[in-house]
Design a protein around this motif. Structure first.
Motif, PDB file in Angstrom:
ATOM      1  N   LYS A  76       0.809  -1.308   0.105  1.00 28.68           N
ATOM      2  CA  LYS A  76      -0.155  -0.027  -0.186  1.00 28.68           C
ATOM      3  C   LYS A  76       0.972   1.194  -0.058  1.00 28.68           C
ATOM      4  CE  LYS A  76      -4.096  -1.911   2.130  1.00 28.68           C
ATOM      5  NZ  LYS A  76      -5.079  -1.824   3.250  1.00 28.68           N
ATOM      6  N   ARG A  77       1.998   1.157   0.856  1.00 25.43           N
ATOM      7  CA  ARG A  77       2.971   2.368   0.829  1.00 25.43           C
ATOM      8  C   ARG A  77       3.441   2.419  -0.623  1.00 25.43           C
ATOM      9  NH1 ARG A  77       5.488   2.978   6.968  1.00 25.43           N
ATOM     10  NH2 ARG A  77       3.350   2.806   8.072  1.00 25.43           N
ATOM     11  N   LEU A  78       3.847   1.509  -1.073  1.00 24.50           N
ATOM     12  CA  LEU A  78       4.539   1.525  -2.486  1.00 24.50           C
ATOM     13  C   LEU A  78       3.658   2.294  -3.565  1.00 24.50           C
ATOM     14  CD1 LEU A  78       6.374  -1.707  -2.748  1.00 24.50           C
ATOM     15  CD2 LEU A  78       7.480   0.669  -2.479  1.00 24.50           C
ATOM     16  N   GLU A  79       2.210   1.793  -3.511  1.00 22.74           N
ATOM     17  CA  GLU A  79       1.232   2.154  -4.434  1.00 22.74           C
ATOM     18  C   GLU A  79       1.009   3.693  -4.282  1.00 22.74           C
ATOM     19  OE1 GLU A  79      -1.918  -0.302  -3.147  1.00 22.74           O
ATOM     20  OE2 GLU A  79      -1.290  -1.967  -4.635  1.00 22.74           O
ATOM     21  N   THR A  80       1.035   4.104  -2.819  1.00 18.45           N
ATOM     22  CA  THR A  80       0.769   5.611  -2.744  1.00 18.45           C
ATOM     23  C   THR A  80       2.089   6.399  -2.912  1.00 18.45           C
ATOM     24  OG1 THR A  80      -0.371   5.054  -0.628  1.00 18.45           O
ATOM     25  CG2 THR A  80       0.535   7.219  -0.595  1.00 18.45           C
ATOM     26  N   PHE A  81       3.344   5.959  -2.685  1.00 16.36           N
ATOM     27  CA  PHE A  81       4.526   6.648  -3.159  1.00 16.36           C
ATOM     28  C   PHE A  81       4.752   6.779  -4.550  1.00 16.36           C
ATOM     29  CE2 PHE A  81       8.930   7.074  -3.515  1.00 16.36           C
ATOM     30  CZ  PHE A  81       9.420   8.352  -2.669  1.00 16.36           C
ATOM     31  N   SER A  91       0.964   4.301  -8.186  1.00 17.58           N
ATOM     32  CA  SER A  91       0.646   3.336  -9.184  1.00 17.58           C
ATOM     33  C   SER A  91       0.525   1.847  -8.834  1.00 17.58           C
ATOM     34  CB  SER A  91       1.879   3.213 -10.068  1.00 17.58           C
ATOM     35  OG  SER A  91       1.734   2.129 -11.078  1.00 17.58           O
ATOM     36  N   PHE A  92      -0.276   1.056  -9.088  1.00 19.77           N
ATOM     37  CA  PHE A  92      -0.618  -0.217  -8.459  1.00 19.77           C
ATOM     38  C   PHE A  92       0.226  -1.375  -9.308  1.00 19.77           C
ATOM     39  CE2 PHE A  92      -4.603   1.852  -7.626  1.00 19.77           C
ATOM     40  CZ  PHE A  92      -4.602   1.604  -6.142  1.00 19.77           C
ATOM     41  N   ASP A  93       0.887  -0.869 -10.344  1.00 19.87           N
ATOM     42  CA  ASP A  93       1.852  -1.744 -11.209  1.00 19.87           C
ATOM     43  C   ASP A  93       3.230  -1.736 -10.634  1.00 19.87           C
ATOM     44  OD1 ASP A  93       3.197  -3.233 -13.060  1.00 19.87           O
ATOM     45  OD2 ASP A  93       2.861  -1.557 -14.623  1.00 19.87           O
ATOM     46  N   PRO A  94       3.687  -3.056 -10.180  1.00 19.65           N
ATOM     47  CA  PRO A  94       4.848  -3.100  -9.387  1.00 19.65           C
ATOM     48  C   PRO A  94       5.917  -3.081 -10.494  1.00 19.65           C
ATOM     49  CG  PRO A  94       3.584  -5.088  -8.870  1.00 19.65           C
ATOM     50  CD  PRO A  94       2.604  -4.245  -9.931  1.00 19.65           C
ATOM     51  N   ASN A  95       5.752  -3.130 -11.773  1.00 20.79           N
ATOM     52  CA  ASN A  95       6.670  -2.794 -12.685  1.00 20.79           C
ATOM     53  C   ASN A  95       7.274  -1.294 -12.883  1.00 20.79           C
ATOM     54  OD1 ASN A  95       6.718  -5.497 -13.705  1.00 20.79           O
ATOM     55  ND2 ASN A  95       4.968  -5.042 -14.756  1.00 20.79           N
ATOM     56  N   VAL A  96       6.475  -0.493 -12.326  1.00 19.15           N
ATOM     57  CA  VAL A  96       6.693   0.790 -12.322  1.00 19.15           C
ATOM     58  C   VAL A  96       7.689   1.338 -11.019  1.00 19.15           C
ATOM     59  CG1 VAL A  96       5.692   3.213 -11.435  1.00 19.15           C
ATOM     60  CG2 VAL A  96       4.485   1.596 -13.307  1.00 19.15           C
ATOM     61  N   ILE A 104      13.446   4.708  -2.849  1.00 20.26           N
ATOM     62  CA  ILE A 104      12.277   4.927  -1.836  1.00 20.26           C
ATOM     63  C   ILE A 104      12.923   4.691  -0.438  1.00 20.26           C
ATOM     64  CG2 ILE A 104      11.576   2.644  -1.648  1.00 20.26           C
ATOM     65  CD1 ILE A 104       8.515   3.830  -1.156  1.00 20.26           C
ATOM     66  N   VAL A 105      12.540   5.317   0.421  1.00 28.18           N
ATOM     67  CA  VAL A 105      13.150   5.118   1.974  1.00 28.18           C
ATOM     68  C   VAL A 105      12.555   4.113   2.861  1.00 28.18           C
ATOM     69  CG1 VAL A 105      13.380   6.174   4.222  1.00 28.18           C
ATOM     70  CG2 VAL A 105      13.881   7.840   2.169  1.00 28.18           C
ATOM     71  N   PHE A 141       8.115   0.492   4.039  1.00 31.86           N
ATOM     72  CA  PHE A 141       8.993   1.781   3.312  1.00 31.86           C
ATOM     73  C   PHE A 141       8.145   2.956   3.800  1.00 31.86           C
ATOM     74  CE2 PHE A 141       8.996  -2.040   0.344  1.00 31.86           C
ATOM     75  CZ  PHE A 141      10.178  -1.894  -0.139  1.00 31.86           C
ATOM     76  N   SER A 142       8.787   4.197   3.479  1.00 23.41           N
ATOM     77  CA  SER A 142       8.130   5.570   3.672  1.00 23.41           C
ATOM     78  C   SER A 142       7.438   6.326   2.548  1.00 23.41           C
ATOM     79  CB  SER A 142       9.347   6.532   4.313  1.00 23.41           C
ATOM     80  OG  SER A 142       8.779   7.642   4.528  1.00 23.41           O
TER      81      SER A 142
END
Length: 154
Positions: A62-67, A70-75, A81-82, A100-101
């Motif tokens: 969820k933090r990756l998606e926010t940062f 995108s919902f696409d892990p390839n992005v 990221i911190v 993840f921050s």
């Protein structure tokens, strides 16, 4: 715990404290995780700065998606990221977990102006090829360097 085959909060420990690190996502993949619950399919993230992969949970995704918006892990691949550690509740009690921050990446700190380039900086200011402000934006200056450079500009 430091010999664990997966990345953990202990891998961020420096002098007894968990230090956040800027990390680069190298790969996002699914694999089999063998843990207390037996074999499970989990998503792993390989970070350039560590040899061990990180098991990624819903909170971190969820933090990756926010940062990355995108919902696409390839992005995420190739991006920074911190990564830090936070206390979370678990069946074992309160434990440190990797997180993840979603805060912006820290700005790169300026490097000091090397002694062997200092006279050149003064000469450039005196000949009006540059300004004190330009040098001050590019280098971390000492109080003495600031005074001498400002004097050169006057």
């Amino acid at each position: 715990m430091a010999d664990n085959k997966y990345l953990g909060a202990w891998d961020l420990e420096v002098n007894g404290k968990y230090e956040p690190r800027v990390v680069t996502i190298e790969k996002v993949y699914q694999d089999t995780f063998v843990g207390e619950m037996g074999k499970e399919q989990k998503v792993f993230i390989k970070l350039k700065e560590f040899s061990k992969p990180m098991v990624t949970n819903r909170t971190n995704f969820k933090r990756l998606e926010t940062f990355f918006d995108s919902f696409d892990p390839n992005v995420y691949v190739g991006k920074q990221i911190v990564l830090g550690a936070e206390k979370v509740k678990s069946p074992q009690g309160m434990v440190e977990a990797l997180r993840f921050s979603t805060r912006p990446l820290p700005k790169n700190e300026l490097q000091p102006l090397p002694d062997d380039r200092f006279q050149g900086a003064i000469d450039s200011i005196k000949s009006k090829r540059t300004t004190f402000e330009a040098i001050n934006k590019s280098f971390k200056l000492t109080a003495e360097q600031i005074k001498l450079l400002k004097d050169a500009e006057a």
